[in-house]
Design an enzyme around this catalytic site. Structure first.
Site, PDB file in Angstrom:
ATOM      1  N   GLU A 293       0.853  -1.191   0.000  1.00 38.61           N
ATOM      2  CA  GLU A 293       0.000   0.000   0.000  1.00 38.61           C
ATOM      3  C   GLU A 293       0.884   1.234   0.000  1.00 38.61           C
ATOM      4  O   GLU A 293       1.792   1.349   0.826  1.00 38.61           O
ATOM      5  CB  GLU A 293      -0.920  -0.001   1.225  1.00 38.61           C
TER       6      GLU A 293
ATOM      7  N   ASP B 165      -7.874   0.765  -8.710  1.00 34.82           N
ATOM      8  CA  ASP B 165      -8.321   1.953  -9.430  1.00 34.82           C
ATOM      9  C   ASP B 165      -8.586   1.567 -10.887  1.00 34.82           C
ATOM     10  O   ASP B 165      -7.696   1.038 -11.564  1.00 34.82           O
ATOM     11  CB  ASP B 165      -7.237   3.032  -9.369  1.00 34.82           C
TER      12      ASP B 165
ATOM     13  N   GLU C 186     -13.107  -3.752   2.628  1.00 33.06           N
ATOM     14  CA  GLU C 186     -13.968  -2.651   3.063  1.00 33.06           C
ATOM     15  C   GLU C 186     -14.810  -2.121   1.907  1.00 33.06           C
ATOM     16  O   GLU C 186     -16.009  -1.859   2.057  1.00 33.06           O
ATOM     17  CB  GLU C 186     -13.122  -1.514   3.652  1.00 33.06           C
ATOM     18  N   TYR C 187     -14.176  -1.973   0.745  1.00 32.24           N
ATOM     19  CA  TYR C 187     -14.908  -1.494  -0.431  1.00 32.24           C
ATOM     20  C   TYR C 187     -15.998  -2.490  -0.832  1.00 32.24           C
ATOM     21  O   TYR C 187     -17.094  -2.101  -1.218  1.00 32.24           O
ATOM     22  CB  TYR C 187     -13.952  -1.287  -1.604  1.00 32.24           C
TER      23      TYR C 187
END
Length: 212
Positions: free
Chosen positions: A69, A118, A192-193
């Site tokens: 990350e 993304d 989480e998404y």
């Protein structure tokens, strides 16, 4: 989305070098030594706040997990979650995943997870997508023979693009689903998404792509 500055982030990074590994390029080819075993290594590119990594590490104690990350404010939250979980089979890297061959030796990784990456929807940004052919070349280098990529996303455009990209690169597609949560899969660990999007009724797309 802009992330809020965490004033405690730098201190957390300095105090938890056993968990968020500094200078990870020095561990290239030696990751199993760091874990102290010869278990397979699974890599997540873009850990978010760490829910997936923490869940996977608990569910699969005989697998070593590495999460990458770039955002400092995010990785310290993931690190805090891992610290609370107390697992010894997961570490994090605060680096850019642009050049994975700087971090991992040939055939060092067994599985790569791309979770809600993304989508970079504009055509001119295609080369930034984590399923663009230049990334696939890196994955092929660091993955073991017959290693696989597991992709999950809520973005239909990225999913369709990735299926084509995988196929054109010669990967074998498996476990392709356009609505993951409509099937029984007790092993699926949600990010989480994923929780956020599925709560809104959005379908979750998933596939596995394997190098021959």
């Amino acid at each position: 989305m802009r992330q809020r500055h965490k004033p405690w982030a730098d201190d957390f990074l300095k105090e938890n070098t056993h968990l968020i590994i500094p200078n990870p390029e020095q561990k290239k080819g030696k990751w199993q030594e760091l874990f102290g075993n010869d278990n397979p290594i699974h890599l997540e590119i873009g850990t978010g706040k760490g829910q997936f990594m923490a869940g996977m590490a608990e569910q699969h104690p005989n697998v070593n997990f590495i999460g990458i990350e770039l955002a400092k404010s995010i990785i310290v939250m993931a690190g805090s979650k891992m610290k609370d979980a107390g697992r010894d089979n997961v570490v994090l890297l605060h680096v850019d995943a642009a050049d994975l061959q700087e971090l991992f030796a040939e055939n060092e990784i067994s599985v790569i997870y791309l979770n809600f990456s993304d989508p970079w929807p504009k055509k001119r940004h295609a080369k930034r997508r984590l399923t663009f052919h230049t990334f696939l070349e890196q994955y092929q280098h660091i993955l073991q023979p017959e290693g696989e990529i597991v992709l999950k996303t809520d973005n239909q455009g990225l999913f369709e693009y990735s299926l084509v990209s995988f196929s054109q690169f010669g990967l074998k597609l498996e476990d392709v689903t356009i609505d993951l949560h409509s099937i029984e899969d007790s092993e699926n660990i949600m990010t989480e998404y994923e929780e956020k999007f599925s709560a809104k009724g959005q379908p979750i797309y998933r596939c596995r792509a394997q190098f021959d």
